[in-house]
Design an enzyme around this catalytic site. Sequence first.
Site, PDB file in Angstrom:
ATOM      1  N   LYS A  60    -108.327  28.076 -27.777  1.00  0.00           N
ATOM      2  CA  LYS A  60    -109.730  27.632 -27.966  1.00  0.00           C
ATOM      3  C   LYS A  60    -110.709  28.670 -27.430  1.00  0.00           C
ATOM      4  CE  LYS A  60    -111.366  25.791 -24.559  1.00  0.00           C
ATOM      5  NZ  LYS A  60    -111.764  25.096 -23.325  1.00  0.00           N
ATOM      6  N   LEU A  88    -113.890  19.311 -18.595  1.00  0.00           N
ATOM      7  CA  LEU A  88    -113.278  18.655 -19.755  1.00  0.00           C
ATOM      8  C   LEU A  88    -112.760  19.709 -20.726  1.00  0.00           C
ATOM      9  CD1 LEU A  88    -116.058  15.922 -20.079  1.00  0.00           C
ATOM     10  CD2 LEU A  88    -113.747  15.651 -19.150  1.00  0.00           C
ATOM     11  N   PRO A  89    -111.914  19.296 -21.695  1.00  0.00           N
ATOM     12  CA  PRO A  89    -111.264  20.305 -22.543  1.00  0.00           C
ATOM     13  C   PRO A  89    -112.205  21.232 -23.313  1.00  0.00           C
ATOM     14  CG  PRO A  89    -110.100  18.224 -22.694  1.00  0.00           C
ATOM     15  CD  PRO A  89    -111.329  17.960 -21.885  1.00  0.00           C
ATOM     16  N   LYS A 107    -117.447  33.621 -20.036  1.00  0.00           N
ATOM     17  CA  LYS A 107    -116.102  33.056 -19.815  1.00  0.00           C
ATOM     18  C   LYS A 107    -115.212  33.264 -21.050  1.00  0.00           C
ATOM     19  CE  LYS A 107    -112.603  30.605 -18.682  1.00  0.00           C
ATOM     20  NZ  LYS A 107    -111.594  31.093 -17.741  1.00  0.00           N
TER      21      LYS A 107
HETATM   22  P1  NAD Z   1    -106.690  19.342 -18.464  1.00  0.00           P
HETATM   23  O1  NAD Z   1    -106.312  19.038 -19.868  1.00  0.00           O
HETATM   24  O2  NAD Z   1    -105.627  19.480 -17.418  1.00  0.00           O
HETATM   25  O3  NAD Z   1    -107.771  18.264 -17.925  1.00  0.00           O
HETATM   26  C1  NAD Z   1    -108.798  17.734 -18.710  1.00  0.00           C
HETATM   27  C2  NAD Z   1    -108.985  16.283 -18.264  1.00  0.00           C
HETATM   28  O4  NAD Z   1    -110.116  15.739 -18.944  1.00  0.00           O
HETATM   29  C3  NAD Z   1    -107.793  15.387 -18.608  1.00  0.00           C
HETATM   30  O5  NAD Z   1    -107.308  14.770 -17.430  1.00  0.00           O
HETATM   31  C4  NAD Z   1    -108.387  14.367 -19.608  1.00  0.00           C
HETATM   32  O6  NAD Z   1    -107.804  13.068 -19.471  1.00  0.00           O
HETATM   33  C5  NAD Z   1    -109.835  14.373 -19.184  1.00  0.00           C
HETATM   34  N1  NAD Z   1    -110.779  13.882 -20.208  1.00  0.00           N
HETATM   35  C6  NAD Z   1    -110.817  14.176 -21.527  1.00  0.00           C
HETATM   36  N2  NAD Z   1    -111.893  13.588 -22.115  1.00  0.00           N
HETATM   37  C7  NAD Z   1    -112.547  12.923 -21.119  1.00  0.00           C
HETATM   38  C8  NAD Z   1    -113.755  12.168 -21.074  1.00  0.00           C
HETATM   39  N3  NAD Z   1    -114.507  11.962 -22.151  1.00  0.00           N
HETATM   40  N4  NAD Z   1    -114.138  11.640 -19.876  1.00  0.00           N
HETATM   41  C9  NAD Z   1    -113.396  11.835 -18.753  1.00  0.00           C
HETATM   42  N5  NAD Z   1    -112.246  12.559 -18.743  1.00  0.00           N
HETATM   43  C10 NAD Z   1    -111.837  13.104 -19.915  1.00  0.00           C
HETATM   44  O7  NAD Z   1    -107.565  20.688 -18.552  1.00  0.00           O
HETATM   45  P2  NAD Z   1    -107.834  21.751 -17.380  1.00  0.00           P
HETATM   46  O8  NAD Z   1    -106.749  22.768 -17.409  1.00  0.00           O
HETATM   47  O9  NAD Z   1    -108.182  21.030 -16.128  1.00  0.00           O
HETATM   48  O10 NAD Z   1    -109.156  22.454 -17.978  1.00  0.00           O
HETATM   49  C11 NAD Z   1    -110.449  21.853 -17.910  1.00  0.00           C
HETATM   50  C12 NAD Z   1    -111.459  22.892 -18.420  1.00  0.00           C
HETATM   51  O11 NAD Z   1    -111.389  24.052 -17.569  1.00  0.00           O
HETATM   52  C13 NAD Z   1    -111.145  23.389 -19.848  1.00  0.00           C
HETATM   53  O12 NAD Z   1    -112.351  23.589 -20.528  1.00  0.00           O
HETATM   54  C14 NAD Z   1    -110.402  24.699 -19.620  1.00  0.00           C
HETATM   55  O13 NAD Z   1    -110.516  25.580 -20.720  1.00  0.00           O
HETATM   56  C15 NAD Z   1    -111.067  25.206 -18.354  1.00  0.00           C
HETATM   57  N6  NAD Z   1    -110.255  26.100 -17.508  1.00  0.00           N
HETATM   58  C16 NAD Z   1    -108.950  25.831 -17.234  1.00  0.00           C
HETATM   59  C17 NAD Z   1    -108.221  26.701 -16.402  1.00  0.00           C
HETATM   60  C18 NAD Z   1    -106.770  26.446 -16.045  1.00  0.00           C
HETATM   61  O14 NAD Z   1    -106.126  27.370 -15.477  1.00  0.00           O
HETATM   62  N7  NAD Z   1    -106.202  25.287 -16.299  1.00  0.00           N
HETATM   63  C19 NAD Z   1    -108.838  27.847 -15.885  1.00  0.00           C
HETATM   64  C20 NAD Z   1    -110.193  28.084 -16.174  1.00  0.00           C
HETATM   65  C21 NAD Z   1    -110.901  27.211 -16.995  1.00  0.00           C
END
Ligand code: NAD
Length: 296
Positions: free
Chosen positions: A246, A74-75, A177
């Site tokens: 963030k 999640l975010p 991280k």
């Molecule tokens: P994203 O915004 O693509 O996906 C997050 C998902 O969570 C969305 O689909 C949203 O609808 C869902 N969501 C939000 N609140 C929710 C809830 N209460 N219940 C269920 N679903 C909910 O984000 P992402 O890029 O997949 O990143 C997810 C996490 O991984 C973040 O913390 C990010 O910092 C981390 N991350 C991302 C990357 C990357 O390259 N994208 C790499 C490493 C770490």
Amino acid sequence: MSQSSTILPPAKVAVIGLGNMGQPMAACISRAGYQVVGFDLSADARAKFAAAGGKAASSVADAVSDAAVVITLLPDGKIVRAAIEGMKAHLARGTVVIDMSSSAPVGTKALGEELIAAGIAFIDAPVSGGVKRAIDGTLAIMAGGDGKTLDKATPVLQAMGKSVFHAGPLGAGHAAKALNNYVSAAGLAAAAEAVAIAERFGIDPNTLVDVFNASTGRNNSTENKLKQFIISQKFNSGFSLALMAKDIRTADDLAHQLGVPAPLADEVAAQWDAALEMLGSSADHTEIGRYSTAKR
Ligand code: NAD
């Protein structure tokens, strides 16, 4: 590690959050033979997951019931806390909850201690490597928490990443991280600035990147981001600028919470916050290259 306590296929694994990372990581767990059920608040994300062959639940309760492992992607940590509060009553005895999001470590430590006191096993295990390595199942995973719980969940984590580090106690994975992304973001911002300066001098940006990659200025961004996303102006890495800002803020907050002077982190966090303000929450993090060339 006792074999009998490890969580092996075909155990049920729930993945909460099916965004850029959750969807490909769920697919990797499924390929390893686990029964994966996904849930996302967004109907679009659930439909996309189902269209790619995944099993999407229509409620978080259905997703987590009888799951041996519940993974949150999640975010941020506040959203993770709210989501876990909402699913707590539906967790089976012995479920291991793993927050693989990039959450703030101090909040994770508090959340983990509360869950463990309530009899729910919890570790933090955020990832690095981006969408490409999430698809390949070659992420770097850095875990925090009790070693026995980590051992139990290691086969599930190994379905998504080849290197699993035990960084330390609860929250240590999230601290590692955030610090990793601070270093990565500082390197990316420096490289994007350097490209803008070089171009103004009359140097071809692609030549500058080739010079960096054969020299000591080389880093992950010069190798994997400058040409691919910034110079090409594709800006489609799949990791948002809002999430990167963030993470840097999380690292900088941690420095302040611990009383460690970090003037460079203060500056890098302020710069990425300003880029977010200028470019908006839908921007990709590689658009920091647009911020570097924008007139200010
Ligand atoms: P994203 O915004 O693509 O996906 C997050 C998902 O969570 C969305 O689909 C949203 O609808 C869902 N969501 C939000 N609140 C929710 C809830 N209460 N219940 C269920 N679903 C909910 O984000 P992402 O890029 O997949 O990143 C997810 C996490 O991984 C973040 O913390 C990010 O910092 C981390 N991350 C991302 C990357 C990357 O390259 N994208 C790499 C490493 C770490």
